[in-house]
Scaffold this active site. Structure first.
Site, PDB file in Angstrom:
ATOM      1  N   HIS A   1      31.405   0.713   9.911  1.00 34.42           N
ATOM      2  CA  HIS A   1      30.049   0.462   9.224  1.00 34.42           C
ATOM      3  C   HIS A   1      29.142  -0.473   9.971  1.00 34.42           C
ATOM      4  O   HIS A   1      28.034  -0.372   9.996  1.00 34.42           O
ATOM      5  CB  HIS A   1      30.561  -0.220   7.808  1.00 34.42           C
TER       6      HIS A   1
ATOM      7  N   GLU B   1      27.401   1.503  12.609  1.00 37.93           N
ATOM      8  CA  GLU B   1      26.211   2.298  11.847  1.00 37.93           C
ATOM      9  C   GLU B   1      25.129   1.230  11.866  1.00 37.93           C
ATOM     10  O   GLU B   1      23.809   1.749  12.304  1.00 37.93           O
ATOM     11  CB  GLU B   1      26.772   2.906  10.602  1.00 37.93           C
ATOM     12  N   HIS B   2      25.152   0.018  11.448  1.00 34.30           N
ATOM     13  CA  HIS B   2      24.185  -0.908  11.436  1.00 34.30           C
ATOM     14  C   HIS B   2      23.600  -1.178  12.910  1.00 34.30           C
ATOM     15  O   HIS B   2      22.392  -1.154  13.134  1.00 34.30           O
ATOM     16  CB  HIS B   2      24.731  -2.054  10.832  1.00 34.30           C
TER      17      HIS B   2
END
Length: 798
Positions: free
Chosen positions: A56, A59-60
């Site tokens: 996650h 992804e950022h």
């Protein structure tokens, strides 16, 4: 070409490239925008166990600059600059990158997307800043009831399965200062972000050949991996370690889970068919029987995880009573319907519904849907898989019962988040009593029998559809008598139409209901042949006086709840009665619609809204939870086309800066929005933010300070930059070609009391707009005396 010949199936074109990447495209001739979904076949369950949230986090980070495009030239800024949207999502076994923007911008957007995925900077300072954003997301998700329920269901699975881990990521797990973490982060990126793991879907008005050429030109540049990534088989879900669990939570509820392990082809399709039937409220089905026996009012079923022959289902049982009896009836129904001869009829109906849903989807929704589509099985193979699935579910070995109540529970240790959770003792289930099977198929194409002119008056306007065809649109607004507040009325009307809404949406009819003081508005979009019958069923429910008690609204993201209540801040005044506007209906559908009413009159042109001169209006909406959220509405003072052109350009110039300042630099929150919008009849600039570190009054002060600071930036805007932004906005304001965009424009003009010539006047005013006029408009915005706020807390100095 670099790949083999594409295959063609139902309008979908597929190409497998030599480097291992896959490309799927579909044409929507009526679309004005293009949809992009790039899926990387790796997610949270593929990250190192030592660093929960790493996938996650990556992804950022990918949005924060790449080799050829800095953050202000990357995909996010590019899409926002031309009125598009960008999003991303990290799931258990894949990560999706989503974008929708004007069709002619597709190739430059893809160039930015591939650069950020394959050549990210992963700057150390940016990592430290972005970790704080994930910390805020972690705090929000860890207190969100829905996320906690899913985490609790995962605890029932066999030890070691990662569906039991909470993988949002926080300061503790994202040890960016450590060399070992950096090695893991870069290693995860090298291993998984390579051509063989990437699947791109494109949807737009371009021909399939053009879409394939655009996608292939970029995908083919990606180097093949030195060795293909082979995902490890997940550990078993069964046997369950805790089939019955109790979760301490404020709202009492019953949630069920089913863990499935089934090595049959087409499992995802069989699940979709089963859940479609399971939730059908039609007479003769499971839900109707449960309602009649007063065991529950609604069943909501969804797939939480599906990979490598494993899946985890979640069933929410609204207003469930006598949980043991409900479970017994559910298992009994699963056993009974396994051999039901009506399954081929239900399968044919489900396939037709799938086709209608895809027809009604926008480019981005369709691009995402194509990612989830399995290789199509023939009916016999799919029904065989369904029978095996039903047999396993009916056996009950994977059944999970989660009871939520306010009873104190000890902390249950789990990766990422400990829960107040405890195992409950097993119990005997009663014998099933109901005799229900598969509900018969019902058609929404036919008008209901009671559809003789029962609605007394409608003011209607019909517009022809676009030459390219596509879905039609129908807008309604009406009045409701009574003293209900908007929130209560929204919940009441939503409950009334819930079954019909489910039936409409499964056939591709998008339905949006909004409530404002004294009335409601309804938008329907989808196949033209379905819209008259949908209206005939929905309108009597919405127009009937409210007498029943409203169900409490379901919770969700706080900012989303406030945005849903925005009509409370609108200034539109209803002209009374029922009003409607259609675009794209044929003569037969128009006649069907007109026949519903005793009297049909032309829809009169609305009247421009009167200016409002009150001081700052602050409306507080009490919401549970520790975070705060605020929506600021800054309405245009009048209907002048030149002023609207300037404010629209301000919205475009401010949105990216708002995101960078409040999210990136100040790190106030992760959910935010800025831009030009129309709320009911009022055109306005809208600013919204949810924050875990700032109260509502503080959010307002930060937004006010941001707007003050932007005065200097706008004054220093170069002539070239001004012209570029103005040209981009002019492209976005071109006359709409699709039925849906045309209907939305006409309806917004009607609500605002503006003529159909108004958009042309705005485009002309934009072409003549000068930098000095833009600065004058901004000064007027800052000096406005009628800002409006919807917030989760009190305002400044209160």
């Amino acid at each position: 070409m670099h790949g083999v010949s594409p295959s063609f199936s139902a309008g979908r074109h597929r190409l497998r490239l030599r480097n291992g990447a896959t490309l799927d495209v579909a044409q929507q001739p009526w679309a004005e925008r293009a949809g992009i979904c790039l899926r990387v076949a790796a997610g949270s369950h593929d990250e190192p166990v030592a660093y929960p949230g790493l996938a996650h986090f990556l992804e950022h980070l990918l949005f924060l600059g790449s080799r050829d495009y800095g953050p202000e030239q990357g995909l996010m800024a590019y899409a926002q600059g031309c009125g598009g949207q960008v999003n991303a999502s990290t799931q258990a076994r894949h990560t999706d990158f989503l974008c929708e923007l004007p069709a002619e911008r597709l190739q430059p957007a893809l160039a930015r997307l591939f650069d950020m995925l394959c050549r990210p900077l992963l700057d150390s300072a940016a990592q430290l800043r972005e970790r704080e954003v994930l910390q805020a997301e972690y705090q929000a998700r860890s207190t969100d009831a829905d996320s906690r329920i899913e985490h609790a269901l995962g605890q029932a699975l066999a030890a070691g399965h990662r569906c039991g881990d909470f993988l949002a990521g926080d300061r503790a797990s994202l040890a960016v200062e450590q060399a070992a973490f950096q090695q893991a982060l870069h290693g995860y990126h090298r291993r998984h972000y390579q051509a063989g793991n990437m699947r791109l879907t494109l949807v737009g008005p371009q021909s399939p050949e053009d879409l394939l050429a655009i996608g292939e030109a970029l995908l083919a540049q990606l180097p093949a991996a030195d060795s293909p990534t082979i995902g490890e088989s997940p550990p078993p879900m069964l046997p369950l370690r805790a089939p019955r669990l109790g979760l301490q939570q404020r709202a009492a509820a019953l949630h069920l889970g089913f863990a499935v392990q089934l090595s049959e082809p087409g499992l995802a399709s069989a699940l979709a068919l089963l859940l479609d039937v399971l939730q059908d409220p039609a007479p003769g089905g499971l839900l109707a029987g449960l309602r009649q026996a007063r065991l529950c009012r609604q069943l909501r079923a969804r797939v939480l995880y599906c990979h490598a022959g494993q899946c985890l289902l979640r069933l929410d049982c609204t207003a469930a009573e006598r949980g043991a009896a409900l479970i017994a009836e559910l298992l009994g129904w699963l056993r009974q319907v396994r051999g039901d001869p009506a399954w081929p009829v239900r399968l044919a109906d489900w396939r037709q519904a799938q086709a209608l849903r895809q027809f009604g989807m926008g480019p981005l929704a369709l691009a995402r849907s194509l990612q989830d589509a399995e290789a199509e099985l023939d009916d016999a193979r799919l029904l065989h898989t369904l029978s095996a699935l039903l047999a396993q579910l009916a056996g009950g070995t994977g059944l999970i019962e989660l009871a939520c109540d306010n009873q104190a529970r000890p902390p249950w240790p789990a990766t990422g988040l400990a829960l107040p959770l405890a195992a409950l003792p097993a119990r005997e289930l009663p014998a099933a009593q109901l005799s229900v099977g598969l509900a018969p198929v019902e058609s929404l194409l036919a008008l209901p029998e009671a559809a003789s002119p029962s609605l007394p008056l409608a003011r209607l306007r019909h517009h022809p559809g676009a030459a390219a065809g596509g879905p039609a649109a129908l807008h309604w607004c009406g009045e409701v008598a009574g003293q209900h507040g908007p929130g209560e009325l929204q919940a009441l009307l939503q409950a009334r139409i819930a079954d019909l809404q489910r039936g409409c949406e499964r056939l591709g009819i998008a339905l949006q209901l909004e409530v404002q003081p004294g009335g409601w508005s309804l938008a329907l979009q989808g196949a033209a042949a379905l819209l008259p019958a949908c209206s005939a069923r929905l309108l009597p429910l919405l127009l009937a006086p409210p007498t029943e008690a409203a169900e409490p609204a379901t919770s969700g993201l706080l900012l989303r709840q406030l945005l849903q209540r925005l009509p409370q801040l609108g200034g539109g005044d209803s002209d009374g009665g029922l009003q409607g506007l259609s675009v794209g209906l044929g003569p037969g559908e128009r006649a069907q619609l007109d026949a519903l009413f005793a009297v049909v009159e032309p829809l009169p042109a609305g009247q421009p809204l009167a200016a409002r001169n009150h001081e700052l209006l602050w409306r507080e909406v009490e919401q549970p939870g520790s975070e705060a959220a605020l929506v600021l509405l800054c309405p245009l003072p009048d209907a002048d086309a030149g002023r609207e052109a300037a404010w629209r350009l301000l919205g475009q110039l401010l949105q990216g800066a708002f995101y960078r300042r409040l999210r990136g630099e100040l790190q106030l929150g992760y959910a935010l929005f800025a831009g030009y919008r129309q709320v009911q009849g009022e055109r306005a600039l809208l600013f919204a933010l949810q924050s875990p570190v700032c109260e509502a009054a503080g959010i307002f002060e930060h937004i006010h300070a941001f707007l003050d600071q932007q005065r200097q930036r706008l004054a220093a805007l170069s002539v070239a930059e001004f012209a570029r932004c103005r040209d981009e906005l002019a492209q976005a304001l071109r006359p709409p070609k699709s039925n849906l965009a045309r209907a939305e424009q006409l309806w917004q003009l009607q609500l605002a009391g503006l003529s159909e010539a108004h958009p042309q006047r705005v485009r002309q005013a934009l072409a003549e707009l000068t930098p000095d006029e833009l600065q004058a408009a901004y000064a007027q915005l800052l000096q406005s005396g009628h800002w409006r706020v919807l917030a989760s807390g009190p305002g400044p100095h209160v």
